[in-house]
Design an enzyme around this catalytic site. Structure first.
Site, PDB file in Angstrom:
ATOM      1  N   GLU A  17      -7.936  -4.520  -0.573  1.00 44.56           N
ATOM      2  CA  GLU A  17      -8.539  -5.186  -1.738  1.00 44.56           C
ATOM      3  C   GLU A  17      -8.706  -6.686  -1.532  1.00 44.56           C
ATOM      4  O   GLU A  17      -9.632  -7.294  -2.048  1.00 44.56           O
ATOM      5  CB  GLU A  17      -7.681  -4.955  -2.997  1.00 44.56           C
ATOM      6  CG  GLU A  17      -7.385  -3.512  -3.312  1.00 44.56           C
ATOM      7  CD  GLU A  17      -8.606  -2.757  -3.827  1.00 44.56           C
ATOM      8  OE1 GLU A  17      -9.708  -3.324  -3.799  1.00 44.56           O
ATOM      9  OE2 GLU A  17      -8.442  -1.611  -4.241  1.00 44.56           O
ATOM     10  N   HIS A  48       0.851  -1.201   0.000  1.00 48.83           N
ATOM     11  CA  HIS A  48       0.000   0.000   0.000  1.00 48.83           C
ATOM     12  C   HIS A  48       0.877   1.238   0.000  1.00 48.83           C
ATOM     13  O   HIS A  48       1.938   1.244   0.606  1.00 48.83           O
ATOM     14  CB  HIS A  48      -0.914  -0.002   1.241  1.00 48.83           C
ATOM     15  CG  HIS A  48      -2.045   0.958   1.139  1.00 48.83           C
ATOM     16  ND1 HIS A  48      -1.947   2.270   1.543  1.00 48.83           N
ATOM     17  CD2 HIS A  48      -3.303   0.809   0.653  1.00 48.83           C
ATOM     18  CE1 HIS A  48      -3.103   2.883   1.321  1.00 48.83           C
ATOM     19  NE2 HIS A  48      -3.945   2.021   0.773  1.00 48.83           N
TER      20      HIS A  48
END
Ligand code: COA
Length: 378
Positions: A315, A257
């Site tokens: 996700e 991320h």
């Protein structure tokens, strides 16, 4: 943040707004929503409670919540022109996010809303109806008339499937919608604030935000994360398949991320929600497989990029949870929009209150003092 004479590419690290809505700490792995650590809020609140919290700065009383739910439910049906547009979009096989972007511009059609609150309620109510109705139309089915007796999350699932969902599924979706409702000054939220800061209207801000969310760098790609789990198929294949991807220079989808340098707190909350939902009403074997893919991926990434601390992101469990709810991959991002719409609107309210036009500067890098050449001589 790298700056070059006042220019910060991508505005990375620039603080462009003050907000009481959410706080993202990428180093601590912390997400606070209006004062609540995400885990405390997401698994307990209904979507309507979280929306009320963001719009009013406090949780509603029972009477306030009942009234808010009723108002939202009454605003769900779409005007005929919006439905016609969705029919045309389905005929043209338009992608769901494009259909949502087109239909979002009609959100205040037929509404004589004079105040921001009524417009905002209309937008939240109807975005869910647009996504679900369009999904049905794409499948060659008629849209399902919204049920005013169901809450927002339950009704969304009902409008998608035509069946009253189980409590476990509703709780799973409430948790998801709460988890994605707001996340600092992300690209679509910034777009909404820029639009509303010109004293334009809320519907324009939401249409712009949907356009920004559509891009793959923002709306994310939970689909590919799930594809990897399906490709692996059996836990004992995880290491070989994932290692082959890393050896081929591929990135493992659902890991790493830009902001979070530890485990994404949303992954934690959604992972727990997925486990609960799959245990009560789903395919536990798929959940177990995903868990083992996750453990293997994190272990291999630690060896592949030592010191980078590449962890599971939002996700991975978004994909698992939404798939477990029976949603198809192509409405993962539109479903993200169903949740984030309430956050966009809360930011619009803050921006309207603040009242200052957002107008940064650019640095000119072109030619100065060009000579004019008449058309005939060019
Ligand atoms: N799989 C394999 N390697 C990865 C990786 C992943 N998922 N995520 C990052 N890396 C590697 C990068 O290749 C980079 O290696 P390098 O320094 O040798 O070039 C290193 O780890 C640091 O990554 P970086 O590209 O600086 O991270 P970032 O902050 O720019 O990127 C993402 C963040 C999300 C774009 C990135 O982690 C990624 O592509 N993840 C997979 C896609 C995904 O899950 N997207 C949804 C995000 S919510």
């Amino acid at each position: 943040m790298s700056t070059n004479n006042g220019f910060t590419p991508g505005l990375e690290g620039v603080v462009a707004a003050e907000t009481e809505l959410s706080h993202v700490d990428g180093l601590k792995g912390e997400l606070i929503i209006a004062g609540f650590p995400l885990a405390r809020l997401a698994a307990n609140a209904t979507f309507e409670e979280t929306t009320y919290l963001l719009w009013h700065g406090r949780l509603p009383t029972q009477a306030e919540l009942d009234a808010f739910k009723q108002e939202l439910a009454a605003l769900r049906p779409l005007p005929p022109a919006t439905l016609n547009l969705l029919h045309e979009a389905a005929k043209a096989n338009t992608a769901p996010m494009d259909a949502l972007r087109m239909a979002s511009a009609t959100l205040d059609l037929g509404s004589s809303a004079a105040d921001h609150q009524t417009t905002a309620k209309t937008v939240v109510a109807r975005v869910a109806t647009i996504v679900a109705s369009y999904h049905r139309l794409r499948q060659g089915q008629d849209p399902v008339t919204p049920d005013p007796n169901l809450g927002h999350a339950a009704n969304y699932l009902y409008m998608l499937t035509g069946e009253i969902p189980s409590e476990a599924r509703v709780r799973g979706l409430e948790t998801y919608l709460n988890t994605v409702i707001d996340h600092g000054l992300n690209a679509s939220t910034f777009a909404a604030r820029v639009i509303v800061a010109t004293q334009s209207d809320l519907v324009s801000a939401i249409a712009g935000a949907i356009g920004a969310l559509k891009g793959p760098l923002h709306g994310g790609a939970p689909g590919p994360a799930l594809d990897t789990v399906f490709e692996i198929g059996r836990a004992d294949r995880a290491e070989a398949v994932l290692q082959a991807k890393l050896d081929a220079g591929e990135r493992l989808m659902g890991f790493g991320h830009r902001v979070y340098k530890v485990r994404d707190p949303r992954a934690e909350v959604l992972g727990a929600a997925a486990e609960k939902m799959f245990r009560a009403d789903g395919d536990m074997a798929l959940y177990e497989l995903a868990k083992s893919v996750e453990e293997t991926a994190v272990r291999l990434l630690a060896r592949h990029k030592p010191g980078r601390n590449l962890q599971t992101n939002v996700e991975f469990y978004t994909a698992l949870l939404l798939h477990g709810l029976g949603l198809e991959t192509d409405i993962f991002t539109p479903t993200f929009a169903v949740g984030r719409t309430a956050g966009w609107l809360a930011h619009c309210f803050e921006q309207i209150q603040y009242g200052r036009l957002i107008r940064p500067q650019s640095r000119y890098t072109g030619i100065m003092d060009r000579a004019w050449v008449p058309l005939a001589e060019r």
